[in-house]
Design a protein around this motif. Structure first.
Motif: not given
Length: 456
Positions: A200-204, A91-92, A249-250
């Protein structure tokens, strides 16, 4: 008088009887189904009661979820990765540092451009203070008649600075160019640090420390270029049905939307602000509330549908609507396919009857009102909202009345209820083995009126 042979006479009698039976059956059918007032209710016909309810008219479409807050971020300055501070699932917060590249080359370029800017500033100052050479003064002269009187001193002229307009314009242009280069170099230095443009959340994450990345300015060294990108890097947001791409990607489900395609006839009924429901195809039991944000005035291009089949296929014209999810979106994911129903009209606490009970179009609408004695009377009604399964009745009926729902003949029974010709030619019909009029005998073929038929 010539007497007909017994066989021909029997055939003729059967023919006459067949015609009479058919005529009588047709008359009975017409009497039972007469639309005029006072006819008796059809046997087996369904009856519905006029009730008060909420009448809804909806249109359906399909699409997939996407969040405007999803973002793919890239370095604006390329180079060797020295730090990668996040991994998928982290989470960022907005502005948090995600990664860094080696800034050595970018710093060197900045120092060179700053030196050029200092020289350009000095050059402009010199041009603005420039002057032409001073003219020499005249020597003193003796007085008239060769006298020895005192000679008045000649004043020394004061030099006046002269600015060459062409030189000034050139120096100003050089200064502007040098300043732009410094600004770009500073952005390149800032671009060596990748920051999160949104929470957001780091997806990749596309690479790791030690790998080389290319910046969005197209220069791996990040030495020049820059197009106004901020230190957070170049961010690309997603459109419905399209996942964002980037070095990091967030994803963020906040503000989740869905873009759905609708047939041209349904699209004309859709307006911003209308309520809708969204059902996730992967979780049929999950129904989300939504609201129409916009409806496109341009048709969906062939092959660019948002993932759903919509209301048609092939060359059918469709239009895309964007809807905002108003329910909790914390557990939603970008890309989930969904079915959408938009409420285009609604009438609360309205008198209503099943849609199948209403006949006619426009202002010429009627229903068959069933009386206490079972008779039916065709009555004119005024229809308000035409719902999916019921119609609002604004005039012509009262609550509690009963109306008849006409039976719809199936394709396999010749258009007659129960499959038999009305009036009662029984099982076996006319003739056996495919009896029909005509033939070499000039009347019914063998079999005559089918056995076991009888009148209904």
């Amino acid at each position: 008088m010539k007497v007909l042979p017994r066989r021909r006479r029997a055939v003729l009698i059967n023919s006459v009887l067949g015609v009479v039976v058919l005529a009588g059956a047709g008359g009975a059918y017409a009497a039972v189904h007469d639309d005029g007032g006072g006819s008796s209710a059809a046997v087996g016909a369904r009856v519905a009661t006029v009730t008060r309810t909420t009448v809804l008219a909806t249109v359906s479409g399909s699409g997939s979820l996407a969040s405007p807050s999803d973002a793919g971020v890239d370095f604006t300055t390329g180079g060797t990765l020295t730090q990668v501070n996040v991994k998928p699932g982290d989470k960022v917060k907005k502005g948090q540092v995600l990664a860094r590249v080696d800034p050595t080359d970018a710093n060197a370029t900045l120092q060179q451009d700053e030196a050029s800017l200092t020289a350009a500033e000095a050059n402009l100052t010199k041009v603005e203070e420039g002057e032409l050479p001073a003219s020499s003064g005249n020597s003193g002269s003796s007085g008239a008649g060769g006298g020895t009187g005192a000679v008045a001193p000649t004043p020394t002229p004061t030099p006046t600075p002269t600015v060459d307009p062409a030189q000034l314009a050139q120096a100003q242009a050089q200064l502007t160019q040098a300043q732009n280069a410094v600004d770009a170099a500073r952005r390149a230095v800032d671009g060596c640090v990748l920051k999160a443009p949104v929470a957001g959340t780091v997806a990749s994450v596309a690479a790791e420390a030690g790998d080389t990345v290319t910046g969005t300015n197209g220069n791996g060294s990040g030495a020049s270029g820059g197009s106004g990108s901020s230190s957070s890097g170049a961010a690309s947001t997603t459109s419905s049905g399209t996942a964002p791409t980037g070095f990091v990607v967030l994803t963020n489900p906040a503000g989740m939307q869905v873009k759905a395609d609708f047939s041209e006839s349904d699209a004309l009924k859709i307006k911003a602000g209308q309520a809708a429901t969204v059902t996730l195809n992967a979780e049929p039991g999950t129904v989300l509330n939504a609201k129409v944000l916009s409806i496109s005035s341009l048709p969906v291009s062939s092959g660019s549908s948002s993932g759903g089949s919509g209301s048609g296929s092939g060359s059918a014209v469709q239009y895309a609507a964007t809807l905002g999810i108003t329910s909790d979106t914390s557990d939603l994911r970008t890309g989930l396919s969904a079915s959408i129903q938009v409420t285009t009209a609604q009438a609360a606490d309205a008198l209503s009857v099943p849609t199948a009970a209403v006949s006619g179009t426009g202002a010429a609408r009627t229903v068959l009102v069933v009386g206490k004695d079972g008779s039916t009377t065709r009555t004119s009604v005024t229809v308000g909202v035409e719902g999916d399964s019921a119609d609002q009745i604004t005039a012509g009926l009262t609550e509690g009345q009963q109306v008849q729902i006409p039976q719809v003949a199936s394709a396999g029974n010749g258009g007659f209820p129960s499959g038999a010709f009305p009036g009662g030619i029984g099982t076996g019909g006319i003739g056996t083995g495919g009896s029909r009029f005509g033939g070499t005998s000039g009347g019914f073929r063998t079999g005559g009126l089918g056995g076991g038929g009888g009148r209904g």
